[in-house]
Design a protein around this motif. Structure first.
Motif, PDB file in Angstrom:
ATOM      1  N   LYS A 128       0.834  -1.210   0.000  1.00 48.46           N
ATOM      2  CA  LYS A 128       0.000   0.000   0.000  1.00 48.46           C
ATOM      3  C   LYS A 128       0.867   1.258   0.000  1.00 48.46           C
ATOM      4  N   GLU A 129       1.979   1.196   0.700  1.00 49.96           N
ATOM      5  CA  GLU A 129       2.923   2.325   0.719  1.00 49.96           C
ATOM      6  C   GLU A 129       3.497   2.565  -0.674  1.00 49.96           C
ATOM      7  N   ILE A 130       3.887   1.502  -1.345  1.00 52.13           N
ATOM      8  CA  ILE A 130       4.455   1.616  -2.701  1.00 52.13           C
ATOM      9  C   ILE A 130       3.385   2.082  -3.683  1.00 52.13           C
ATOM     10  N   ARG A 131       2.153   1.644  -3.457  1.00 54.11           N
ATOM     11  CA  ARG A 131       1.045   2.055  -4.326  1.00 54.11           C
ATOM     12  C   ARG A 131       0.897   3.574  -4.340  1.00 54.11           C
ATOM     13  N   GLN A 132       1.229   4.215  -3.243  1.00 51.92           N
ATOM     14  CA  GLN A 132       1.111   5.671  -3.132  1.00 51.92           C
ATOM     15  C   GLN A 132       2.334   6.413  -3.671  1.00 51.92           C
ATOM     16  N   SER A 133       3.367   5.677  -4.070  1.00 44.82           N
ATOM     17  CA  SER A 133       4.586   6.324  -4.571  1.00 44.82           C
ATOM     18  C   SER A 133       4.306   7.013  -5.904  1.00 44.82           C
ATOM     19  N   GLY A 134       5.199   7.861  -6.319  1.00 40.89           N
ATOM     20  CA  GLY A 134       5.032   8.582  -7.569  1.00 40.89           C
ATOM     21  C   GLY A 134       5.406   7.768  -8.795  1.00 40.89           C
ATOM     22  N   ASN A 135       5.961   6.576  -8.601  1.00 41.23           N
ATOM     23  CA  ASN A 135       6.381   5.736  -9.715  1.00 41.23           C
ATOM     24  C   ASN A 135       5.166   4.964 -10.240  1.00 41.23           C
ATOM     25  N   VAL A 136       4.738   5.277 -11.451  1.00 46.66           N
ATOM     26  CA  VAL A 136       3.519   4.684 -12.019  1.00 46.66           C
ATOM     27  C   VAL A 136       3.647   3.165 -12.149  1.00 46.66           C
ATOM     28  N   SER A 137       4.797   2.685 -12.599  1.00 42.34           N
ATOM     29  CA  SER A 137       4.979   1.238 -12.763  1.00 42.34           C
ATOM     30  C   SER A 137       4.859   0.523 -11.426  1.00 42.34           C
ATOM     31  N   LEU A 138       5.538   1.035 -10.408  1.00 42.65           N
ATOM     32  CA  LEU A 138       5.490   0.406  -9.087  1.00 42.65           C
ATOM     33  C   LEU A 138       4.100   0.499  -8.477  1.00 42.65           C
ATOM     34  N   SER A 139       3.464   1.645  -8.655  1.00 42.99           N
ATOM     35  CA  SER A 139       2.111   1.838  -8.141  1.00 42.99           C
ATOM     36  C   SER A 139       1.151   0.842  -8.780  1.00 42.99           C
ATOM     37  N   ASN A 140       1.235   0.682 -10.085  1.00 43.67           N
ATOM     38  CA  ASN A 140       0.363  -0.261 -10.792  1.00 43.67           C
ATOM     39  C   ASN A 140       0.633  -1.703 -10.379  1.00 43.67           C
ATOM     40  N   MET A 141       1.922  -2.055 -10.240  1.00 44.31           N
ATOM     41  CA  MET A 141       2.262  -3.426  -9.860  1.00 44.31           C
ATOM     42  C   MET A 141       1.791  -3.740  -8.437  1.00 44.31           C
ATOM     43  N   SER A 142       2.016  -2.834  -7.508  1.00 45.61           N
ATOM     44  CA  SER A 142       1.596  -3.082  -6.128  1.00 45.61           C
ATOM     45  C   SER A 142       0.069  -3.100  -6.034  1.00 45.61           C
ATOM     46  N   ASN A 143      -0.597  -2.211  -6.752  1.00 48.16           N
ATOM     47  CA  ASN A 143      -2.066  -2.202  -6.758  1.00 48.16           C
ATOM     48  C   ASN A 143      -2.608  -3.510  -7.336  1.00 48.16           C
ATOM     49  N   SER A 144      -2.008  -3.985  -8.399  1.00 49.45           N
ATOM     50  CA  SER A 144      -2.434  -5.250  -9.003  1.00 49.45           C
ATOM     51  C   SER A 144      -2.218  -6.409  -8.045  1.00 49.45           C
ATOM     52  N   MET A 145      -1.085  -6.396  -7.364  1.00 53.25           N
ATOM     53  CA  MET A 145      -0.782  -7.472  -6.424  1.00 53.25           C
ATOM     54  C   MET A 145      -1.787  -7.479  -5.269  1.00 53.25           C
ATOM     55  N   LEU A 146      -2.121  -6.310  -4.762  1.00 54.01           N
ATOM     56  CA  LEU A 146      -3.117  -6.211  -3.692  1.00 54.01           C
ATOM     57  C   LEU A 146      -4.485  -6.704  -4.172  1.00 54.01           C
ATOM     58  N   TYR A 147      -4.860  -6.327  -5.388  1.00 52.85           N
ATOM     59  CA  TYR A 147      -6.132  -6.771  -5.964  1.00 52.85           C
ATOM     60  C   TYR A 147      -6.155  -8.296  -6.130  1.00 52.85           C
ATOM     61  N   LEU A 148      -5.078  -8.854  -6.677  1.00 55.47           N
ATOM     62  CA  LEU A 148      -5.010 -10.303  -6.873  1.00 55.47           C
ATOM     63  C   LEU A 148      -5.086 -11.034  -5.538  1.00 55.47           C
ATOM     64  N   ARG A 149      -4.389 -10.528  -4.539  1.00 49.71           N
ATOM     65  CA  ARG A 149      -4.440 -11.145  -3.200  1.00 49.71           C
ATOM     66  C   ARG A 149      -5.877 -11.159  -2.670  1.00 49.71           C
TER      67      ARG A 149
END
Length: 170
Positions: free
Chosen positions: A106-127
Motif C-alpha cells: 500500500k505504501e508503494i502504491r502511493q509512490s510517484g512511480n507509475v509502474s510500481l504503483s500499478n504493480m503493487s495495486n495489481s498485487m493487492l487486488y489479486l491477493r
C-alpha cells in the motif's frame, strides 16, 4: 475450455553469465500480460497451502542454479530497463511470503512511480480476489492457469524481424 490470453512477440538471443551461456528472450510485445502472470504467480505462491502448487509456482518465477545441466540461477522475467521495477521484483516476487506484506504494498502504491504503483495495486487486488477462494477453488484455479491458459508466442533472433511480427500482429 481453454482460455487464449493473447500473443507475445519475443526476440531471442544468447546471454553469458558466470561462464554459462544460455538462451534468453526480450519481450517486445506482451509485457503487461507477462507481468500480470508473474504477479499472479507470486500471490499464488504465498497463498497456497499445497506444497506441489507452491513448488510449481516457485519454478515458474525463479530458476535455481543447476551446474549439472549448465543452468544458471535467474529470475524467469527480468526487468532490466527499470531499476525500481527490478527491485520490486526482487522484493515481492522472488521472495517467498513477500506478497503478504500488504502495508508495504500500500505504501508503494502511493509512490510517484507509475509502474510500481500499478504493480503493487495489481498485487493487492489479486491477493484480495484469491483470498476469497477456498483451498479447493484456489487449487482448481491454479490447475486451469497452468493447463488451460494459452499464450501464443512468436520469436525471432533478428530484431528487425521481431518488430515486423509485432507490427503485423497489431
Amino acid at each position: 475450455k481453454e482460455y487464449l490470453l493473447g500473443s507475445v512477440v519475443l526476440q531471442k538471443h544468447s546471454v553469458s553469465s558466470k561462464s554459462v551461456t544460455y538462451e534468453c528472450c526480450d519481450v517486445l510485445d506482451g509485457q503487461q500480460r507477462m507481468t500480470t502472470l508473474f504477479l499472479l504467480m507470486a500471490v499464488l505462491r504465498d497463498l497456497s497451502e499445497n506444497p506441489k502448487l507452491t513448488a510449481n509456482v516457485k519454478e515458474a518465477i525463479y530458476q535455481e542454479e543447476d551446474p549439472f545441466s549448465n543452468q544458471p540461477e535467474r529470475i524467469r522475467i527480468e526487468f532490466l530497463i527499470r531499476d525500481a521495477v527490478e527491485n520490486f521484483v526482487e522484493e515481492f516476487i522472488k521472495t517467498d511470503g513477500a506478497t503478504e506484506n500488504e502495508d508495504r504494498l500500500k505504501e508503494i502504491r502511493q509512490s510517484g512511480n507509475v509502474s510500481l504503483s500499478n504493480m503493487s495495486n495489481s498485487m493487492l487486488y489479486l491477493r484480495k480476489q484469491l483470498q476469497e477462494m477456498d483451498t479447493i477453488d484456489l487449487n482448481d484455479f491454479a490447475v486451469f492457469l497452468f493447463n488451460k491458459v494459452i499464450v501464443i508466442y512468436v520469436a525471432s533472433e533478428s530484431l528487425e524481424d521481431a518488430f515486423r511480427l509485432f507490427t503485423i500482429l497489431n
